[in-house]
Design a protein around this motif. Structure first.
Motif, PDB file in Angstrom:
ATOM      1  N   GLY A   4     -71.895  10.261  17.780  1.00 23.00           N
ATOM      2  CA  GLY A   4     -71.287  11.458  18.390  1.00 23.00           C
ATOM      3  C   GLY A   4     -71.963  12.783  17.919  1.00 23.00           C
ATOM      4  O   GLY A   4     -73.081  12.890  17.635  1.00 23.00           O
ATOM      5  N   GLY A   5     -71.106  13.577  17.850  1.00 24.69           N
ATOM      6  CA  GLY A   5     -71.617  14.900  17.329  1.00 24.69           C
ATOM      7  C   GLY A   5     -72.707  15.647  18.064  1.00 24.69           C
ATOM      8  O   GLY A   5     -72.215  16.632  18.808  1.00 24.69           O
ATOM      9  N   LEU A   6     -73.845  15.164  17.887  1.00 28.21           N
ATOM     10  CA  LEU A   6     -74.814  15.830  18.906  1.00 28.21           C
ATOM     11  C   LEU A   6     -74.676  15.644  20.233  1.00 28.21           C
ATOM     12  O   LEU A   6     -75.023  16.620  21.248  1.00 28.21           O
ATOM     13  CB  LEU A   6     -76.218  15.142  18.447  1.00 28.21           C
ATOM     14  N   SER A   7     -74.077  14.424  20.668  1.00 29.30           N
ATOM     15  CA  SER A   7     -73.575  14.284  22.036  1.00 29.30           C
ATOM     16  C   SER A   7     -72.373  14.680  22.447  1.00 29.30           C
ATOM     17  O   SER A   7     -71.914  14.320  23.458  1.00 29.30           O
ATOM     18  CB  SER A   7     -73.606  12.775  22.159  1.00 29.30           C
ATOM     19  N   GLY A   8     -71.713  15.415  21.421  1.00 27.02           N
ATOM     20  CA  GLY A   8     -70.300  15.854  21.649  1.00 27.02           C
ATOM     21  C   GLY A   8     -68.999  14.945  21.637  1.00 27.02           C
ATOM     22  O   GLY A   8     -68.029  15.405  21.939  1.00 27.02           O
ATOM     23  N   GLU A   9     -69.298  13.754  21.020  1.00 25.56           N
ATOM     24  CA  GLU A   9     -68.020  12.780  20.957  1.00 25.56           C
ATOM     25  C   GLU A   9     -67.548  13.102  19.733  1.00 25.56           C
ATOM     26  O   GLU A   9     -67.772  13.772  18.669  1.00 25.56           O
ATOM     27  CB  GLU A   9     -68.816  11.320  20.869  1.00 25.56           C
ATOM     28  N   LYS A  10     -66.137  12.844  19.957  1.00 27.50           N
ATOM     29  CA  LYS A  10     -65.178  12.961  18.680  1.00 27.50           C
ATOM     30  C   LYS A  10     -64.880  11.829  17.923  1.00 27.50           C
ATOM     31  O   LYS A  10     -65.057  10.659  18.742  1.00 27.50           O
ATOM     32  CB  LYS A  10     -64.065  13.726  18.786  1.00 27.50           C
ATOM     33  N   VAL A  11     -64.945  11.727  16.549  1.00 25.14           N
ATOM     34  CA  VAL A  11     -64.449  10.482  15.709  1.00 25.14           C
ATOM     35  C   VAL A  11     -63.034  10.539  15.711  1.00 25.14           C
ATOM     36  O   VAL A  11     -62.286  11.441  15.082  1.00 25.14           O
ATOM     37  CB  VAL A  11     -65.173  10.572  14.382  1.00 25.14           C
ATOM     38  N   GLY A  12     -62.443   9.269  15.974  1.00 18.08           N
ATOM     39  CA  GLY A  12     -60.863   9.146  15.974  1.00 18.08           C
ATOM     40  C   GLY A  12     -60.124   8.916  14.586  1.00 18.08           C
ATOM     41  O   GLY A  12     -59.601   7.836  14.577  1.00 18.08           O
ATOM     42  N   TYR A  13     -60.473   9.850  13.327  1.00 20.49           N
ATOM     43  CA  TYR A  13     -59.776   9.184  12.261  1.00 20.49           C
ATOM     44  C   TYR A  13     -59.849  10.675  11.399  1.00 20.49           C
ATOM     45  O   TYR A  13     -60.659  11.699  11.634  1.00 20.49           O
ATOM     46  CB  TYR A  13     -60.645   8.465  11.368  1.00 20.49           C
ATOM     47  N   THR A  14     -58.932  10.907  10.449  1.00 17.75           N
ATOM     48  CA  THR A  14     -58.729  11.963   9.944  1.00 17.75           C
ATOM     49  C   THR A  14     -59.153  12.073   8.368  1.00 17.75           C
ATOM     50  O   THR A  14     -59.166  13.185   7.917  1.00 17.75           O
ATOM     51  CB  THR A  14     -57.123  12.545   9.920  1.00 17.75           C
ATOM     52  N   LYS A  15     -59.264  10.865   7.904  1.00 19.97           N
ATOM     53  CA  LYS A  15     -59.703  10.809   6.318  1.00 19.97           C
ATOM     54  C   LYS A  15     -60.852   9.958   6.066  1.00 19.97           C
ATOM     55  O   LYS A  15     -60.811   9.103   6.635  1.00 19.97           O
ATOM     56  CB  LYS A  15     -58.375  10.553   5.571  1.00 19.97           C
ATOM     57  N   VAL A  16     -61.582  10.337   4.907  1.00 14.06           N
ATOM     58  CA  VAL A  16     -62.759   9.412   4.847  1.00 14.06           C
ATOM     59  C   VAL A  16     -62.980   9.260   3.121  1.00 14.06           C
ATOM     60  O   VAL A  16     -62.472   9.980   2.495  1.00 14.06           O
ATOM     61  CB  VAL A  16     -63.885  10.301   5.351  1.00 14.06           C
ATOM     62  N   TYR A  17     -63.649   8.341   2.835  1.00 12.35           N
ATOM     63  CA  TYR A  17     -63.886   8.046   1.486  1.00 12.35           C
ATOM     64  C   TYR A  17     -65.351   8.438   1.208  1.00 12.35           C
ATOM     65  O   TYR A  17     -65.793   8.976   0.110  1.00 12.35           O
ATOM     66  CB  TYR A  17     -63.976   6.670   1.040  1.00 12.35           C
ATOM     67  N   LYS A  18     -66.355   8.188   2.109  1.00 10.13           N
ATOM     68  CA  LYS A  18     -67.819   8.516   1.893  1.00 10.13           C
ATOM     69  C   LYS A  18     -68.482   9.152   3.089  1.00 10.13           C
ATOM     70  O   LYS A  18     -68.201   8.863   4.286  1.00 10.13           O
ATOM     71  CB  LYS A  18     -68.227   6.876   1.789  1.00 10.13           C
ATOM     72  N   VAL A  19     -69.217  10.018   2.718  1.00  8.79           N
ATOM     73  CA  VAL A  19     -70.043  10.722   3.844  1.00  8.79           C
ATOM     74  C   VAL A  19     -71.344  10.995   3.398  1.00  8.79           C
ATOM     75  O   VAL A  19     -71.754  11.352   2.172  1.00  8.79           O
ATOM     76  CB  VAL A  19     -69.676  12.298   4.180  1.00  8.79           C
ATOM     77  N   SER A  20     -72.357  10.492   4.056  1.00  7.10           N
ATOM     78  CA  SER A  20     -73.751  10.361   3.763  1.00  7.10           C
ATOM     79  C   SER A  20     -74.677  10.655   4.909  1.00  7.10           C
ATOM     80  O   SER A  20     -74.360  10.886   6.084  1.00  7.10           O
ATOM     81  CB  SER A  20     -74.184   8.754   3.483  1.00  7.10           C
ATOM     82  N   LEU A  21     -75.929  11.168   4.480  1.00  5.83           N
ATOM     83  CA  LEU A  21     -77.034  11.556   5.023  1.00  5.83           C
ATOM     84  C   LEU A  21     -77.963  10.330   5.256  1.00  5.83           C
ATOM     85  O   LEU A  21     -78.214   9.945   4.051  1.00  5.83           O
ATOM     86  CB  LEU A  21     -77.872  12.736   4.669  1.00  5.83           C
ATOM     87  N   LEU A  22     -78.120   9.754   6.048  1.00  3.96           N
ATOM     88  CA  LEU A  22     -79.228   8.735   6.292  1.00  3.96           C
ATOM     89  C   LEU A  22     -80.733   9.026   6.955  1.00  3.96           C
ATOM     90  O   LEU A  22     -80.534   9.877   8.042  1.00  3.96           O
ATOM     91  CB  LEU A  22     -78.382   7.545   7.033  1.00  3.96           C
ATOM     92  N   ILE A  23     -81.742   8.856   6.245  1.00  2.00           N
ATOM     93  CA  ILE A  23     -82.788   9.179   6.483  1.00  2.00           C
ATOM     94  C   ILE A  23     -83.919   7.953   6.817  1.00  2.00           C
ATOM     95  O   ILE A  23     -84.032   6.970   5.841  1.00  2.00           O
ATOM     96  CB  ILE A  23     -83.565  10.272   5.584  1.00  2.00           C
TER      97      ILE A  23
END
Length: 235
Positions: free
Chosen positions: A160-179
């Motif tokens: 999503g994000g770049l294509s305008g889609e939304k993620v359907g949850y409100t809380k997270v444990y982990k957020v990462s950048l993948l290369i």
């Protein structure tokens, strides 16, 4: 006293202060003496303050390990970042068009960099827990869900994000950048901007600050991918 607690082993410090907190609370329960209730909250306050101070001190020490590795390996960095768990990092040199990706197995080891040219970068994405929320590749500004799924987590990945889609949850444990880089031995590097043991609300200031910083890095890599694409077209 506070410095002693800050430098103490984290688990030992938490165990001691929690024991004092619950002990004071139990004494208050049986004696109804308000001094024990006051002591309980004092111990709780010391626990919170010492944990915050310890985390800040550790973060400062760990940041210096990234600086040390950059200097030791004679890397010129316009921008650099150390992951939330201190186990990976990234540095960019725009003039030389090179990127350094750092890794280590534990915080007692030195950060080991691997250097890549800009044209070695193939894809970039943001992952929240096990869901890909943005993805861009060398051949497309948005990429596609299938490519993102194969490279970043298999069937079920959501782009999503770049294509305008939304993620359907409100809380997270982990957020990462993948290369993804042009390296058959280690093609995927993951840099954690958030690696928490408790859920973090996506509407919180903590999450917003983390996501803002990570978005800057995602856009930097996105610019590199776009330049790679333009260079390929002109060849």
């Amino acid at each position: 006293m506070m410095n002693y607690l800050i430098n103490m082993n984290r688990h030992l410090r938490i165990t001691i202060l929690l024991s004092c907190f619950f002990g004071s609370f139990v004494l208050f329960y049986f004696t109804v003496n308000s001094l024990f209730m006051f002591a309980a909250f004092v111990f709780l306050g010391i626990l919170i303050a010492s944990n915050v101070s310890h985390a800040r001190k550790l973060s400062d020490v760990m940041d210096k390990t990234l600086e040390k590795s950059i200097i030791k390996n004679k890397i010129v960095a316009d921008h650099s970042y150390l992951s939330d768990d201190f186990l990976s990092g990234i540095a960019i040199n725009e003039k030389e068009q090179r990127i350094a990706l750092f890794k280590r197995n534990n915080i007692n080891e030195e950060l080991s960099p691997t250097l890549f040219n800009f044209d070695d970068i193939l894809e970039v994405g943001i992952k929240e827990d096990n869901i890909i929320v943005t993805h861009a590749s060398k051949t497309s500004a948005i990429g596609n869900a299938m490519a993102g799924g194969v490279l970043f987590g298999g069937i079920g990945a959501v782009v999503g994000g770049l294509s305008g889609e939304k993620v359907g949850y409100t809380k997270v444990y982990k957020v990462s950048l993948l290369i993804v880089v042009n390296d058959l031995n280690n093609p995927i590097y993951e840099i954690n901007f958030l690696n928490s043991k408790i859920l973090v609300d996506r509407d919180s200031e903590i999450y917003k600050d983390i996501y803002y910083e990570m978005s800057k890095w995602n856009k930097r890599i996105g610019v590199i991918l776009k330049r790679n694409e333009l260079n390929t077209r002109t060849v």
